[in-house]
Design a protein around this motif. Sequence first.
Motif, short mmCIF file in Angstrom:
data_model
loop_
_atom_site.label_atom_id
_atom_site.label_comp_id
_atom_site.label_asym_id
_atom_site.label_seq_id
_atom_site.Cartn_x
_atom_site.Cartn_y
_atom_site.Cartn_z
N THR A 718 0.74 -1.28 -0.04
CA THR A 718 0.00 0.07 0.07
C THR A 718 0.84 1.14 0.12
O THR A 718 0.32 2.43 -0.38
CB THR A 718 -1.01 0.14 1.20
N LEU A 719 2.13 1.26 0.57
CA LEU A 719 3.00 2.56 0.47
C LEU A 719 3.35 2.86 -0.70
O LEU A 719 3.80 2.12 -1.78
CB LEU A 719 4.12 2.09 1.37
N VAL A 720 3.55 4.21 -1.20
CA VAL A 720 3.95 4.79 -2.30
C VAL A 720 5.54 4.69 -2.07
O VAL A 720 6.17 4.43 -0.98
CB VAL A 720 3.69 6.18 -2.58
N ASP A 721 6.19 4.94 -3.25
CA ASP A 721 7.64 4.90 -3.26
C ASP A 721 8.15 5.90 -2.35
O ASP A 721 7.66 7.08 -2.35
CB ASP A 721 8.23 5.06 -4.69
N GLY A 722 9.04 5.70 -1.39
CA GLY A 722 9.54 6.49 -0.33
C GLY A 722 8.45 6.65 0.87
O GLY A 722 8.95 7.33 1.73
N GLY A 723 7.51 6.03 0.64
CA GLY A 723 6.35 6.11 2.13
C GLY A 723 7.14 5.07 3.25
O GLY A 723 7.90 4.43 2.98
N ARG A 724 6.59 5.61 4.28
CA ARG A 724 7.34 5.11 5.64
C ARG A 724 6.33 4.34 6.28
O ARG A 724 5.04 4.79 6.40
CB ARG A 724 7.89 6.08 6.40
N LEU A 725 6.59 3.10 7.06
CA LEU A 725 5.85 2.26 8.02
C LEU A 725 6.71 2.66 9.47
O LEU A 725 7.86 2.52 9.50
CB LEU A 725 6.04 1.03 7.60
N ARG A 773 9.61 2.40 2.11
CA ARG A 773 8.97 1.73 0.86
C ARG A 773 10.23 1.94 -0.22
O ARG A 773 10.66 3.01 -0.43
CB ARG A 773 7.79 2.07 0.30
N ILE A 774 10.95 1.09 -0.83
CA ILE A 774 12.23 1.06 -1.75
C ILE A 774 11.52 1.94 -2.88
O ILE A 774 10.45 1.48 -3.80
CB ILE A 774 12.47 -0.44 -1.95
N ALA A 775 12.06 2.95 -3.23
CA ALA A 775 11.66 3.87 -4.54
C ALA A 775 11.90 3.20 -5.89
O ALA A 775 12.97 2.37 -5.78
CB ALA A 775 12.47 5.20 -4.61
N GLY A 776 10.96 3.33 -6.56
CA GLY A 776 11.29 2.51 -8.11
C GLY A 776 10.99 1.31 -8.13
O GLY A 776 10.90 0.79 -9.22
N GLU A 777 10.81 0.43 -7.05
CA GLU A 777 10.33 -0.94 -7.15
C GLU A 777 8.79 -1.09 -7.43
O GLU A 777 7.99 -0.34 -7.00
CB GLU A 777 10.55 -1.78 -5.79
N LEU A 778 8.53 -2.01 -8.23
CA LEU A 778 7.25 -2.41 -8.90
C LEU A 778 6.80 -3.47 -7.93
O LEU A 778 7.45 -4.31 -7.32
CB LEU A 778 7.20 -2.60 -10.01
N ASP A 779 5.65 -3.56 -7.63
CA ASP A 779 5.02 -4.91 -6.91
C ASP A 779 5.11 -6.00 -7.85
O ASP A 779 5.04 -6.03 -8.84
CB ASP A 779 3.61 -4.47 -6.63
N ASP A 780 5.84 -6.90 -7.28
CA ASP A 780 6.19 -8.10 -7.86
C ASP A 780 5.51 -9.35 -7.19
O ASP A 780 5.86 -9.47 -6.01
CB ASP A 780 8.03 -8.36 -7.76
N ASP A 781 4.52 -10.12 -7.61
CA ASP A 781 3.98 -11.22 -7.14
C ASP A 781 4.92 -12.19 -6.61
O ASP A 781 4.72 -12.81 -5.55
CB ASP A 781 2.88 -11.84 -8.08
N THR A 782 5.78 -12.39 -7.19
CA THR A 782 6.93 -13.44 -6.81
C THR A 782 7.58 -13.23 -5.59
O THR A 782 7.68 -14.02 -4.64
CB THR A 782 7.85 -13.71 -7.81
#
Length: 819
Positions: A718-725, A773-782
């Motif tokens: 759910t977090l955008v790139d650069g978003g924080r938990l 959230r790692i910037a630039g990474e796309l959600d990867d189902d694997t």
Amino acid sequence: MAQFIAPVATITTRVWGTKATLLIGITLQTAALLGASWASQIWQLFLSQALCFGFGMGMQFSATVGIIPQWFTRRRSLANGIATAGSGIGGLIYSLVTSALIQRLGIGWAFRILAIVSAAACGFAALIVRDRNKAIGAIQIAFHTELLKRPEFLLTLAWGAFSVLGYVALLFSIPGYGSSVGLTPSQGSILGAMFNLGGGLGRPVIGHVSDIFGRLNTALVCTFLAGLFSLVIWIFAKSFGVLIFFALICGPVAATFTTTVAPVAAEVVGLQLLPSALSIFWLSSVTPSTFAEPIALWLRTDKSTNFLHAQIFVGFMFMGACICLLLVRAWKISDVEMARDGRDPINPGAKTEDHNHAVARAEVEKNRNREDAAMDYLIRFSTQHESFRLAEIEALTQLVNNTQNNAVVASFISHSIQAKAIYEVWGRCGDGDYESLHGDVRARSQHLWPRYQDHGVSFKFSIDSYFGKRSTTEQRDIINQFAYFGFQGKVDMKNPQQEWCILEEWDKQPRRIILGRKIASSRRHLVEKHDLKKRPYISTTSMDAELALITATLALASPGKLFLDPFCGTGGFMVAAAELGAVVLGSDIDGRSFRGKGGQGVERGVGRNMKLYGIDALFGDCLTSDLTNTPFRSIGRVRWLDGIISDIPYGVREGLKVLGRRQPAKVEGEQDNGSSLVKEPHMIGGVLAHTLPGYIAPKKPYSFSQLLVDILDFAARTLVDGGRLAFWMPTANENEEGEQEATVRPSHSLLKFKHECVQPFNKWSRRLLVYERIAGELDDDTAHERDAAQKPLVNGTSADELNPFRRRYFQSFAKEPNG
């Protein structure tokens, strides 16, 4: 002789102090008067009165003439004028008393009585006098050659030399001129007395005027008037009345040099170099004061125009002095303008400090260019939560562009919760010695002083003693040591335009001292504003307001962002994030926690807190759900949250729960595999149960380790790139054998670990973990599948079996303090 001894007095003051120098002078003066009382030959009078008395008076004068300017800033010239008025009025009284004593008791006893009276009066003054040489960092060099390399100082010396030539020639010529125009000797003596009286009464007035219109301006105008009166009035004065008028109006302005020399010198060279400058002044005055009267006598050669040449000489000496001071004033104006623009008066193409303090700075550090170096800054933190400080600083650098500019620095600290304020470092010392501090202050910050010396800049000084305490008197004495800054504005303790703080770190005694100019305050006031005691809706598990605000800060909560607390409870973290400007949403497995008692919506619960702080416009809503069965989970690849903050449930009181049944209902004809949810809707009176008010969904036990995996997975989805938990996690400090236990942090391939901040108790702690959230990474189902495969297997069905921390809590340290 009094002026010739000035360098020696400067040396003794530096080595032994002011009081010792005064006592030496008093001893010589007393010995001179007593010796003169028994003198019977001319060489004895020369030895006692010329040498011994001259040296004694010079030691006293040179040691004290620079003290008064040290204690005054706004009324410096007035104070100096009142003091120098004593020489005029005192000289008049001294001559009258001496004459009466000689007539009644004879010259021998007259000298002895004068010796006793002067020793008593000067001795008492020496005992109570206080200088500020150490406080201002006075540089007391008998013959400071560096000053002679400065054109403005040489011009000031020339002003003094011309003024002394004119003043001494005028002083000794007035009585003789009265006789030359037909006045009696008695009337000539009265002219001299009126000249001294005018000087004595006029000096405080001139001092007061110079404080209002400027010391250089007043000295310039008065010197010009002395020359003008000599050329226009004195030359043409032939009657006793006109000469009395001339003596009264010319006396104050002719004595301008003695009235304003110390304040003017302070304007030119600064307070630190004032003792050295005055030493050169008095030494340079020996020649003009010695030869002024012989020159005037030599000029009176033509009996028909007896005093004309001497009068012209006096007038032109004052005019020459005026021209020199006019050039000094032009330099001062240029110096102020260049300092205001940040340019060096010597080298206009370079940036450096105010030239008034250039030599003093060179004495401290000749080869260091402070202008080319950026200023250092000091952050004053609160004493709590030390392990959180670096994490907050990192977060603030993300919220504000990290450049060394005061406006940016102010914005930087204005986002801080833990800090109190940020200061521009003007000086520091590591040995707790204030003399070392003053030396470093001059080396670091003299180029900044002129910016705050304007009359319109109000200011304040304060002392912050860490692990120490200062009395009010001690604080005042320490603050007064910084009078050499020369600030002219009003002291305003409530709402100053500029504020300086002396920060002391104590270990029984001051160990480290820093002087800083306050750039800006933080928003730590929010801690008091959000005190839980003032909040209308809380529970026993509500997070401390300060820690909630810190959590929101580390998650980079700011205007324009969207934040979620998936375990919102009474909404403490939502309030914190909304206070920092973010739009907030919340959810909780038990809707009663955010609705409040008897509430149908959030108005009686979380909404009351939001409305109290005026941030209800930033409150989205709350819904009842758990982390795994929430509509907040994104669909497909859309990620929409800027931040997730929460104090996850520890499961200590009643164990962790997740929505679902322990034993799902069976549907007829269908085999139960033990993992299906309820297939048959639950009805109450023919109405779906979950649609009725007050419905409480069924729950089943939940593993704590599974919760950690799920919250990281939820954040990655759910977090955008650069978003924080940012969430809090409880940990045991020791294992079951009492040994120190290392904490294993949960991880996720799409989340970068940023910070771990610990709040320790006794045998357990709670840790604030921050991920990005790692910037630039796309959600990867694997990637999600791989992380899901790494979920820890926890066997069991009870709360203790599913939560090792809960088991440890009750078995080993439930009764410990803070447990």
